[in-house]
Design a protein around this motif. Structure first.
Motif, PDB file in Angstrom:
ATOM      1  N   ILE A  17     -42.518  29.158  52.111  1.00 20.78           N
ATOM      2  CA  ILE A  17     -42.840  29.693  50.779  1.00 20.78           C
ATOM      3  C   ILE A  17     -43.965  28.913  50.096  1.00 20.78           C
ATOM      4  O   ILE A  17     -44.210  29.096  48.903  1.00 20.78           O
ATOM      5  CB  ILE A  17     -41.595  29.714  49.862  1.00 20.78           C
ATOM      6  CG1 ILE A  17     -41.120  28.292  49.539  1.00 20.78           C
ATOM      7  CG2 ILE A  17     -40.478  30.535  50.469  1.00 20.78           C
ATOM      8  CD1 ILE A  17     -40.128  28.229  48.380  1.00 20.78           C
ATOM      9  N   TYR A  20     -46.300  31.099  48.200  1.00 21.91           N
ATOM     10  CA  TYR A  20     -45.740  32.084  47.266  1.00 21.91           C
ATOM     11  C   TYR A  20     -46.427  31.990  45.914  1.00 21.91           C
ATOM     12  O   TYR A  20     -46.772  30.901  45.442  1.00 21.91           O
ATOM     13  CB  TYR A  20     -44.240  31.859  47.077  1.00 21.91           C
ATOM     14  CG  TYR A  20     -43.367  32.565  48.087  1.00 21.91           C
ATOM     15  CD1 TYR A  20     -43.798  32.817  49.385  1.00 21.91           C
ATOM     16  CD2 TYR A  20     -42.086  32.976  47.745  1.00 21.91           C
ATOM     17  CE1 TYR A  20     -42.980  33.456  50.299  1.00 21.91           C
ATOM     18  CE2 TYR A  20     -41.252  33.611  48.655  1.00 21.91           C
ATOM     19  CZ  TYR A  20     -41.708  33.845  49.932  1.00 21.91           C
ATOM     20  OH  TYR A  20     -40.893  34.475  50.848  1.00 21.91           O
ATOM     21  N   GLN A  24     -43.701  35.838  42.907  1.00 21.70           N
ATOM     22  CA  GLN A  24     -42.744  35.848  44.017  1.00 21.70           C
ATOM     23  C   GLN A  24     -41.613  34.849  43.786  1.00 21.70           C
ATOM     24  O   GLN A  24     -40.444  35.133  44.042  1.00 21.70           O
ATOM     25  CB  GLN A  24     -43.463  35.529  45.328  1.00 21.70           C
ATOM     26  CG  GLN A  24     -44.346  36.638  45.859  1.00 21.70           C
ATOM     27  CD  GLN A  24     -45.116  36.210  47.094  1.00 21.70           C
ATOM     28  OE1 GLN A  24     -45.948  35.289  47.036  1.00 21.70           O
ATOM     29  NE2 GLN A  24     -44.841  36.873  48.210  1.00 21.70           N
ATOM     30  N   VAL A  25     -41.987  33.681  43.310  1.00 23.47           N
ATOM     31  CA  VAL A  25     -40.976  32.657  43.015  1.00 23.47           C
ATOM     32  C   VAL A  25     -40.025  33.142  41.928  1.00 23.47           C
ATOM     33  O   VAL A  25     -38.795  33.037  42.047  1.00 23.47           O
ATOM     34  CB  VAL A  25     -41.665  31.339  42.592  1.00 23.47           C
ATOM     35  CG1 VAL A  25     -40.636  30.372  41.994  1.00 23.47           C
ATOM     36  CG2 VAL A  25     -42.357  30.695  43.784  1.00 23.47           C
ATOM     37  N   LYS A 125     -40.694  25.808  43.709  1.00 23.49           N
ATOM     38  CA  LYS A 125     -40.896  26.077  45.143  1.00 23.49           C
ATOM     39  C   LYS A 125     -40.298  25.004  46.044  1.00 23.49           C
ATOM     40  O   LYS A 125     -40.865  24.627  47.071  1.00 23.49           O
ATOM     41  CB  LYS A 125     -42.382  26.275  45.469  1.00 23.49           C
ATOM     42  CG  LYS A 125     -42.969  27.532  44.874  1.00 23.49           C
ATOM     43  CD  LYS A 125     -44.151  28.085  45.662  1.00 23.49           C
ATOM     44  CE  LYS A 125     -45.360  27.189  45.613  1.00 23.49           C
ATOM     45  NZ  LYS A 125     -46.565  27.877  46.176  1.00 23.49           N
ATOM     46  N   ALA A 156     -36.898  36.381  51.637  1.00 19.27           N
ATOM     47  CA  ALA A 156     -37.153  34.938  51.585  1.00 19.27           C
ATOM     48  C   ALA A 156     -36.223  34.205  52.543  1.00 19.27           C
ATOM     49  O   ALA A 156     -35.157  34.717  52.904  1.00 19.27           O
ATOM     50  CB  ALA A 156     -36.946  34.424  50.164  1.00 19.27           C
TER      51      ALA A 156
END
Length: 450
Positions: A17, A20, A24-25, A125, A156
């Motif tokens: 990730i 990301y 998205q997070v 993240k 994810a």
């Protein structure tokens, strides 16, 4: 699976990730909260049945409220890439993930502590490995598995959150040594172990909040909010009232309001002595009564309470070393002590924390006198002073300016590195990119000229 295997899987998920976006997070943070909200009732039931601590109804509220409050707080915060720019001083701030965070969680909050820690960590993240309290392993594992399910549904890596199974002290120690940051939520022994692990750590200290009812404040409101603070989750909250100080001449009126709000107040020294003997054994809290209903505690002391009693009030004559009841009880019990002058109440609040524990954590005051509020705030050695609200609101609901947290740092008073609520910003490294300013150089001779 070994701790090293879990660390390796967490690092792999972390790498997946790394690119990301903020959007998205945030989507993953939201979905993690939502799935716990949707399962609030079965998780609450499981927690009470497994740990035998707290209240089913209150745990439902904690599961739903924590999920909502954390998301509402986090949703608009920048935590990926450039998070702040101030052209006026040539400053740009960039956030960097920490990596793998090891979170040691307590039996008192087997759902919301893993959830809150993960939401803050994922916002930056990071990957998280939970090391649960042994007596809450089933509930915490179910919580983690639900979050893993939500992550997988959104494409994810599930291993952004993992949990240590068949947890032992040795496994927790290994996790703390091998991760990149430790979040230790528990007693002072756990905090010391976290700080001794060789890994950067945020720990918390024990609670034991003193609260002052000031003259001129509505006694009915103070009593009702006290019941909320002390009764919540059967008193297992570290930031719930323990010592309540009130004006001497208002004792009868205040006790009447406490009774109206759902408390039974014991004023006889002999009666209080029976509770003292039941609650403390060999100088330590009777663990068998922690987080239990009022009727269970009363029965242990030889009393029967009216049905619906929410809180037991115990009138005491001394604070600190003068009475062991001034220590943290972690049950729906509040000790009551009168005062003459306001300054005397502040002194007693400080003394009780210094001698019976809780320094650095939380205190409260019910007052309409701004001078008294400021005096108390300047004198009392705590990270949070709650004004005209239940002290458990130290966790940071929408009704005050504290950031939502499941770990409340107590500063150096409580042997912690942080005097405040552990936040998502504490789970990222922030680079300060600074541009040269077009200003005149300082002239020391002018600055120090008499």
């Amino acid at each position: 699976m070994t701790i090293q295997n879990q660390i390796d899987k967490a690092r792999a998920a972390f790498e997946q990730i790394k690119d990301y976006t903020q959007e998205q997070v945030d989507k993953l943070v939201y979905e993690s909260a939502k799935i716990i909200y949707e399962n609030a009732e079965p998780l609450a039931k499981m927690a009470v049945e497994e740990t035998r601590l707290g209240s089913y109804e209150d745990k439902i509220g904690k599961n739903t409220g924590t999920a909502a409050a954390f998301w509402d707080y986090l949703k608009d915060k920048k935590s990926v890439g450039i998070i702040n720019e101030d052209p006026s001083i040539g400053l740009i701030e960039a956030a960097h993930p920490i990596g793998v965070i090891g979170a040691i969680t307590p039996a008192t909050n087997p759902t919301v502590t893993p959830l809150g820690n993960f939401m803050h960590a994922l916002k930056g993240k990071n990957a998280v490995i939970i090391s649960p309290a042994p007596r809450a392993e089933k509930t915490s594992t179910t919580t983690v598995n639900l979050i893993r399910e939500a992550l997988a549904k959104n494409g994810a890596p599930e291993d952004l959150i993992q949990i240590v199974n068949d947890v032992t002290i040795e496994k927790s120690q290994e996790l703390m040594e091998k991760c990149d940051l430790v979040l230790a939520t528990g007693g002072s022994g756990l905090t010391k172990a976290a700080y001794s692990s060789g890994t950067p750590a945020y720990g918390v200290g024990p609670g034991n909040p003193p609260v002052i009812v000031d003259r001129g404040y509505d006694l009915k409101d103070a009593a009702e909010q006290t019941i909320v603070a002390v009764a919540s989750d059967n008193g297992i909250l570290c930031d719930g009232d323990n010592l309540l100080l009130y004006p001497q001449e208002l004792e009868a009126d205040f006790f009447a309001e406490l009774k109206n709000a759902g408390a039974v107040v014991f004023e006889s020294a002999d009666d209080v002595a029976k509770f003292r003997e039941a609650l403390f054994q060999d100088g330590k809290i009777n663990s068998g009564l922690v987080g239990k209903d009022t009727d269970v505690i009363a029965e242990a002391a030889g009393f029967t309470l009216p049905e619906g009693t929410k809180v037991i009030g115990l009138k005491i004559e001394g604070v600190g070393k003068d009475d062991i009841l001034g220590k943290e009880i972690m049950g729906p019990v509040v000790v009551l002590k009168s005062y003459d002058k306001f300054e005397e109440a502040v002194d007693m609040a400080i003394r009780n924390m210094e001698e019976d524990g809780g320094t650095g954590h939380t205190a409260g005051i019910f007052s309409n006198d701004e001078d008294h509020i400021l005096y108390f705030g300047e004198k009392i050695p705590v990270a949070r002073v709650l004004v005209n609200q239940p002290t458990p609101d130290a966790w940071g609901p929408e009704t005050n300016a504290l950031s939502p947290a499941v770990s409340e740092g107590c500063g150096t008073w409580g042997n912690n590195i942080l005097a405040g609520n552990v936040d998502y910003i504490h789970m990222v490294n922030v680079s300060k990119i600074v541009k040269k300013l077009d200003v005149e150089p300082l002239d020391p001779a002018k600055i120090f000229a008499d």
